[in-house]
Design a protein around this motif. Structure first.
Motif, PDB file in Angstrom:
ATOM      1  N   THR A 287      -7.625   6.932  -2.885  1.00 51.28           N
ATOM      2  CA  THR A 287      -8.488   6.490  -4.080  1.00 51.28           C
ATOM      3  C   THR A 287      -7.803   6.671  -5.224  1.00 51.28           C
ATOM      4  OG1 THR A 287     -10.498   6.710  -3.015  1.00 51.28           O
ATOM      5  CG2 THR A 287     -10.556   6.847  -5.437  1.00 51.28           C
ATOM      6  N   ALA A 288      -7.158   7.874  -5.618  1.00 47.35           N
ATOM      7  CA  ALA A 288      -6.275   8.487  -6.542  1.00 47.35           C
ATOM      8  C   ALA A 288      -5.484   7.417  -7.073  1.00 47.35           C
ATOM      9  CB  ALA A 288      -5.834   9.913  -6.381  1.00 47.35           C
ATOM     10  N   VAL A 289      -4.770   6.653  -5.974  1.00 49.77           N
ATOM     11  CA  VAL A 289      -3.833   5.694  -6.724  1.00 49.77           C
ATOM     12  C   VAL A 289      -4.341   4.457  -7.295  1.00 49.77           C
ATOM     13  CG1 VAL A 289      -1.930   4.222  -5.843  1.00 49.77           C
ATOM     14  CG2 VAL A 289      -2.107   6.796  -5.004  1.00 49.77           C
TER      15      VAL A 289
ATOM     16  N   LEU B 118       0.936  -0.982   0.187  1.00 47.13           N
ATOM     17  CA  LEU B 118       0.037  -0.024   0.036  1.00 47.13           C
ATOM     18  C   LEU B 118       0.813   1.327  -0.073  1.00 47.13           C
ATOM     19  CD1 LEU B 118      -2.812  -0.969   2.577  1.00 47.13           C
ATOM     20  CD2 LEU B 118      -2.950  -0.521  -0.050  1.00 47.13           C
ATOM     21  N   PRO B 119       0.569   2.349  -0.393  1.00 47.51           N
ATOM     22  CA  PRO B 119       1.280   3.312  -0.633  1.00 47.51           C
ATOM     23  C   PRO B 119       1.325   4.208   0.694  1.00 47.51           C
ATOM     24  CG  PRO B 119      -1.116   4.005  -1.396  1.00 47.51           C
ATOM     25  CD  PRO B 119      -1.067   2.434  -1.146  1.00 47.51           C
TER      26      PRO B 119
ATOM     27  N   SER C  94      -9.652   5.518   2.338  1.00 42.77           N
ATOM     28  CA  SER C  94     -10.279   4.626   2.957  1.00 42.77           C
ATOM     29  C   SER C  94      -9.282   4.076   3.938  1.00 42.77           C
ATOM     30  CB  SER C  94     -10.534   3.372   1.773  1.00 42.77           C
ATOM     31  OG  SER C  94     -11.408   3.828   0.830  1.00 42.77           O
ATOM     32  N   LEU C  95      -9.930   3.755   5.078  1.00 42.72           N
ATOM     33  CA  LEU C  95      -9.085   3.240   6.179  1.00 42.72           C
ATOM     34  C   LEU C  95      -9.583   1.823   6.697  1.00 42.72           C
ATOM     35  CD1 LEU C  95      -6.927   3.899   8.374  1.00 42.72           C
ATOM     36  CD2 LEU C  95      -8.451   4.945   9.723  1.00 42.72           C
ATOM     37  N   ILE C  96      -8.632   0.854   6.646  1.00 42.93           N
ATOM     38  CA  ILE C  96      -9.099  -0.731   6.918  1.00 42.93           C
ATOM     39  C   ILE C  96      -8.333  -0.993   8.237  1.00 42.93           C
ATOM     40  CG2 ILE C  96      -8.990  -2.843   6.060  1.00 42.93           C
ATOM     41  CD1 ILE C  96      -8.818  -1.546   3.276  1.00 42.93           C
ATOM     42  N   ALA C  97      -8.730  -1.748   9.179  1.00 42.09           N
ATOM     43  CA  ALA C  97      -8.189  -2.267  10.186  1.00 42.09           C
ATOM     44  C   ALA C  97      -8.635  -3.799  10.311  1.00 42.09           C
ATOM     45  CB  ALA C  97      -8.783  -1.434  11.590  1.00 42.09           C
TER      46      ALA C  97
ATOM     47  N   ARG D 287     -22.422  10.051  -7.705  1.00 43.17           N
ATOM     48  CA  ARG D 287     -21.054  10.683  -7.791  1.00 43.17           C
ATOM     49  C   ARG D 287     -20.181   9.673  -8.029  1.00 43.17           C
ATOM     50  NH1 ARG D 287     -18.830  13.206  -3.842  1.00 43.17           N
ATOM     51  NH2 ARG D 287     -17.948  14.645  -4.742  1.00 43.17           N
ATOM     52  N   PRO D 288     -19.258  10.045  -9.079  1.00 42.15           N
ATOM     53  CA  PRO D 288     -18.119   9.075  -9.487  1.00 42.15           C
ATOM     54  C   PRO D 288     -17.178   8.948  -8.457  1.00 42.15           C
ATOM     55  CG  PRO D 288     -18.846  10.561 -11.433  1.00 42.15           C
ATOM     56  CD  PRO D 288     -19.617  10.795 -10.243  1.00 42.15           C
ATOM     57  N   ALA D 289     -16.987   9.872  -7.898  1.00 40.08           N
ATOM     58  CA  ALA D 289     -15.827  10.131  -6.835  1.00 40.08           C
ATOM     59  C   ALA D 289     -16.221   9.116  -5.613  1.00 40.08           C
ATOM     60  CB  ALA D 289     -15.531  11.478  -6.129  1.00 40.08           C
ATOM     61  N   ASP D 290     -17.465   9.381  -5.255  1.00 49.82           N
ATOM     62  CA  ASP D 290     -18.004   8.291  -4.060  1.00 49.82           C
ATOM     63  C   ASP D 290     -17.969   6.812  -4.431  1.00 49.82           C
ATOM     64  OD1 ASP D 290     -18.593  10.480  -2.588  1.00 49.82           O
ATOM     65  OD2 ASP D 290     -20.734  10.601  -3.124  1.00 49.82           O
ATOM     66  N   ARG D 291     -18.412   6.696  -5.889  1.00 48.80           N
ATOM     67  CA  ARG D 291     -18.293   5.099  -6.505  1.00 48.80           C
ATOM     68  C   ARG D 291     -16.731   4.566  -6.330  1.00 48.80           C
ATOM     69  NH1 ARG D 291     -21.612   6.248 -10.046  1.00 48.80           N
ATOM     70  NH2 ARG D 291     -20.210   6.854 -11.723  1.00 48.80           N
ATOM     71  N   ALA D 292     -15.918   5.529  -6.903  1.00 48.44           N
ATOM     72  CA  ALA D 292     -14.474   5.087  -6.960  1.00 48.44           C
ATOM     73  C   ALA D 292     -13.972   4.673  -5.590  1.00 48.44           C
ATOM     74  CB  ALA D 292     -13.582   6.214  -7.572  1.00 48.44           C
ATOM     75  N   THR D 293     -14.348   5.584  -4.605  1.00 51.55           N
ATOM     76  CA  THR D 293     -13.764   5.332  -3.307  1.00 51.55           C
ATOM     77  C   THR D 293     -14.389   4.086  -2.709  1.00 51.55           C
ATOM     78  OG1 THR D 293     -13.260   7.628  -2.939  1.00 51.55           O
ATOM     79  CG2 THR D 293     -13.526   6.223  -0.904  1.00 51.55           C
ATOM     80  N   TYR D 294     -15.679   3.748  -2.923  1.00 54.32           N
ATOM     81  CA  TYR D 294     -16.398   2.692  -2.439  1.00 54.32           C
ATOM     82  C   TYR D 294     -15.564   1.412  -3.145  1.00 54.32           C
ATOM     83  CZ  TYR D 294     -19.994  -0.970  -1.559  1.00 54.32           C
ATOM     84  OH  TYR D 294     -20.794  -2.035  -1.284  1.00 54.32           O
ATOM     85  N   LEU D 295     -15.494   1.247  -4.294  1.00 53.49           N
ATOM     86  CA  LEU D 295     -14.837   0.154  -4.972  1.00 53.49           C
ATOM     87  C   LEU D 295     -13.277   0.089  -4.416  1.00 53.49           C
ATOM     88  CD1 LEU D 295     -15.852   0.685  -8.524  1.00 53.49           C
ATOM     89  CD2 LEU D 295     -16.865  -1.003  -7.096  1.00 53.49           C
ATOM     90  N   CYS D 296     -12.591   1.126  -4.247  1.00 46.03           N
ATOM     91  CA  CYS D 296     -11.282   0.827  -3.636  1.00 46.03           C
ATOM     92  C   CYS D 296     -11.275   0.320  -2.215  1.00 46.03           C
ATOM     93  CB  CYS D 296     -10.390   2.192  -3.819  1.00 46.03           C
ATOM     94  SG  CYS D 296      -9.806   2.888  -5.221  1.00 46.03           S
TER      95      CYS D 296
END
Length: 247
Positions: free
Chosen positions: A48-50, A19-20, A140-143, A76-85
């Motif tokens: 998301t941008a990465v 991850l970056p 996005s933050l994952i634990a 919103r495309p930005a919301d969709r992109a973040t959800y998928l990431c």
């Protein structure tokens, strides 16, 4: 190395090489006493941008139909992109830790703490591994943890939003905010809110519980509820994040 293009090797807390932005899960020094380090969460920040392009390409191969349908509902495309990431990243990480393909991760729903019906938070059926996911536009933050865990990441809101929402906090937290200069309140509000939501997600109740019922503090150091470790997480400027894990 991309989160989405290659297998995800498990690693110790804060050392996810794929991850970056690998994150140290907790500040030092740690509050005492705590249990052995095995209880501490592993954290990943997904930008998301990465990963937007590869997330969109891999989503049909990784996500379940219900997840794809939810993504399609987002206007919103930005919301969709973040959800998928966020959801592709989560399944990749869980699949790596469980030794299964991401699409075969056996996600289920826990009983709702309020009514007992099976529409609570997503869980792994055997309870060997706990996880939490939070996302806002662009991040996005994952634990992952061996104990119940919650995370939250939020952008710092406009001052008007803080004024409208401050009454949902614990009275002591509202007093802490009121004592600050007006220009400092948005940051402090976001800090307390992410701590509070991370803790409530760790409990499994989320915002179904009264946010004013528990004090987590608006100051520089969190006020961890008994039996929990609560910490702020370093994220890009203009945002705050927190993690809570049961000890």
């Amino acid at each position: 190395m991309s989160l989405l293009d290659h297998p995800v090797p498990p690693g110790p807390p804060g050392t996810a090489a794929l991850l970056p932005h690998p994150l140290p899960p907790l500040p030092a020094p740690l509050p005492r006493p705590v249990r052995p380090l095995a209880v501490l969460p592993q954290l990943w920040l997904v930008t998301t941008a990465v990963h937007e392009a590869t997330a969109a390409r891999h989503a049909p191969l990784v996500l379940e139909p219900a997840e794809l349908a939810r993504a399609a509902e987002l206007r919103r495309p930005a919301d969709r992109a973040t959800y998928l990431c966020a959801h592709v990243g989560l399944r990749r990480l869980l699949g790596s830790h469980l030794g299964v393909a991401p699409r075969n991760v056996p996600l289920a729903r826990a009983p709702c703490p309020c009514c007992g019906e099976p529409h609570g938070r997503p869980v792994l059926p055997d309870g060997r591994l706990h996880f939490s996911l939070s996302h806002c536009e662009g991040l996005s933050l994952i634990a992952l943890a061996p104990a119940p865990v919650g995370v939250d990441v939020e952008p710092v809101p406009h001052p008007d939003t803080v004024s409208e929402a401050a009454d949902v906090l614990h009275p002591a937290e509202s007093a802490e905010l009121a004592a600050l200069a007006p220009d400092l309140r948005p940051d402090a509000f976001t800090r307390v809110w992410t701590r509070k939501e991370a803790y409530l997600k760790g409990l499994g109740v989320g915002l179904g519980d009264d946010p004013a019922g528990t004090r987590v503090g608006a100051g520089p150091a969190p006020a961890a509820p008994v039996g929990w470790l609560l910490a702020d997480v370093a994220v890009p400027a203009g945002h705050h994040a927190a993690v809570a894990v049961r000890l």
